[in-house]
Design an enzyme around this catalytic site. Structure first.
Site, PDB file in Angstrom:
ATOM      1  N   HIS A   1     -30.070 -14.731   8.584  1.00 37.06           N
ATOM      2  CA  HIS A   1     -29.462 -15.475   9.908  1.00 37.06           C
ATOM      3  C   HIS A   1     -29.268 -17.139   9.298  1.00 37.06           C
ATOM      4  CE1 HIS A   1     -30.179 -11.497  11.575  1.00 37.06           C
ATOM      5  NE2 HIS A   1     -31.339 -11.655  11.031  1.00 37.06           N
TER       6      HIS A   1
ATOM      7  N   GLU B   1     -36.932 -15.774  13.961  1.00 33.01           N
ATOM      8  CA  GLU B   1     -36.853 -15.099  12.809  1.00 33.01           C
ATOM      9  C   GLU B   1     -36.211 -15.966  11.695  1.00 33.01           C
ATOM     10  OE1 GLU B   1     -34.366 -11.803  12.625  1.00 33.01           O
ATOM     11  OE2 GLU B   1     -34.548 -11.588  10.490  1.00 33.01           O
TER      12      GLU B   1
ATOM     13  N   HIS C   1     -36.130 -11.084   6.281  1.00 32.00           N
ATOM     14  CA  HIS C   1     -35.959 -10.828   7.571  1.00 32.00           C
ATOM     15  C   HIS C   1     -37.344 -10.383   8.302  1.00 32.00           C
ATOM     16  CE1 HIS C   1     -31.351 -10.300   7.804  1.00 32.00           C
ATOM     17  NE2 HIS C   1     -31.750 -10.086   6.574  1.00 32.00           N
TER      18      HIS C   1
ATOM     19  N   GLU D   1     -37.955  -6.458   5.923  1.00 35.60           N
ATOM     20  CA  GLU D   1     -38.419  -6.622   7.294  1.00 35.60           C
ATOM     21  C   GLU D   1     -39.935  -6.689   7.139  1.00 35.60           C
ATOM     22  OE1 GLU D   1     -36.411  -6.924   9.793  1.00 35.60           O
ATOM     23  OE2 GLU D   1     -34.691  -6.077   9.682  1.00 35.60           O
TER      24      GLU D   1
END
Ligand SMILES: [Zn+2]
Length: 323
Positions: A113, A150, A205, A287
């Site tokens: 992101h 995040e 992430h 993650e």
């Protein structure tokens, strides 16, 4: 359940024994799609991603000030500034040695992101071709309930990881460093790794799943061949990379693998992520935890914990590169 069996293989693996007993709530929500993927969070929908202003422009969060474990290896480098190690955006190669066990190795770190994606909903919603299908350029990512994004987490972790790898002599490149208004798109993220001829790529992430869902997982590319996507050459080495990263992560953080994805292995295989499908070099996503779970969030927002996470990931990468 008290002890999750982390699959053994390729050296770096180990048995994880119930370090924190809270990990057992038989997860079954796998497949909900709330994972790292670009589709994970409702882009532009102002979900928790735009809460308060907890993120100081995507770099060091409140608790990241301490340079834990920063024993410097640059013994004789006269640094121009008194505190070289706490800068949130150190120059990629400025003060780092170009020697060490990872000399000559290229690692691309992909902080998922972008802190400013939320200001560009139209641009990031653009559909891009990922070979197997088309999907959004990028998404906003998730956030903790208190508003730590995040994207900020991913960047902070990326900086820590870069430092650790550069200290070992690796050449490190980030796909973005909060230096562009949005993105890059997922296809470009893959292209950056390919064009760098990276020996390893890791996309960082944190998940946005239901409270009670805890723990990390590493996402490995599945075998796909369609359009520009052909992962046949990277499936095996990416698995080795991912297993080593998972092993390092467990070792350094003491955290259990995800209790909701991967059946306790900490590993998940996916064929829908453009960033993996378009990669020609070994690549995985990690993650690191679930931002929507209070216990995981407490760790994710803690700089000391993030340093442990970065160290675990760096050791996994180093093991892969040296193996
Ligand atoms: Zn993400």
């Amino acid at each position: 359940m008290a002890a999750a069996l982390v699959p053994v293989g390729l050296g770096g693996w180990l048995l994880w024994q119930g370090v924190s007993g809270a990990q057992d709530s038989g997860g079954s929500d796998a497949g909900k799609g709330e994972t790292a993927t670009a589709t994970a969070t409702p882009s532009g929908s102002g979900s928790a991603a735009d809460s308060p202003s907890a993120e100081p422009s995507g770099t060091d969060g409140p608790s990241s000030g301490k340079p834990s474990g920063d024993a410097s290896t640059s013994s004789s480098t006269p640094s121009p500034s008194p505190k070289p190690s706490t800068s949130p955006s150190p120059s990629p190669s400025g003060t780092t040695p170009r020697t060490g066990p990872l000399k000559g190795k290229v690692v691309v770190i992909d902080p998922g992101h972008n802190p400013r994606n939320r200001d560009h909903p139209t641009q990031i919603a653009r559909q891009v071709d990922v070979g197997t299908h088309r999907k959004e350029c990028d998404t906003t990512g998730t956030a903790t309930n208190a508003g730590y994004s995040e994207a900020a987490f991913n960047l902070d972790l990326a900086h820590r990881l870069r430092k650790l790898l550069e200290e070992q002599g690796a050449t490190v490149k980030l796909t973005q460093d909060n230096d562009r208004p949005y993105g890059p798109c997922i296809d470009e993220r893959a292209r950056i790794g390919n064009e760098a001829k990276a020996d390893a790529v890791v996309s960082l992430h944190a998940d946005g799943s239901s409270a009670g869902n805890r723990g990390f997982h590493v996402i490995l590319p599945g075998k796909v061949k369609a359009g520009a996507a052909d992962t046949s050459a990277i499936v095996a080495p990416s698995r080795e990379l991912g297993e080593r990263i998972a092993g390092g992560f467990v070792r350094r953080t003491g955290n259990a693998p995800s209790n909701y994805i991967g059946g306790g292995t900490g590993l998940d295989v996916r064929k829908d992520l453009g960033g993996l499908n378009l990669s020609k070099v070994p690549k995985v996503f990690i993650e690191c935890g679930n931002m929507r779970d209070a216990d995981d969030a407490a760790q994710l927002t803690n700089g000391t914990w993030r340093q442990k996470a970065a160290r675990g990931i760096s050791e996994g990468i180093a093991g892969f590169l040296k193996g």
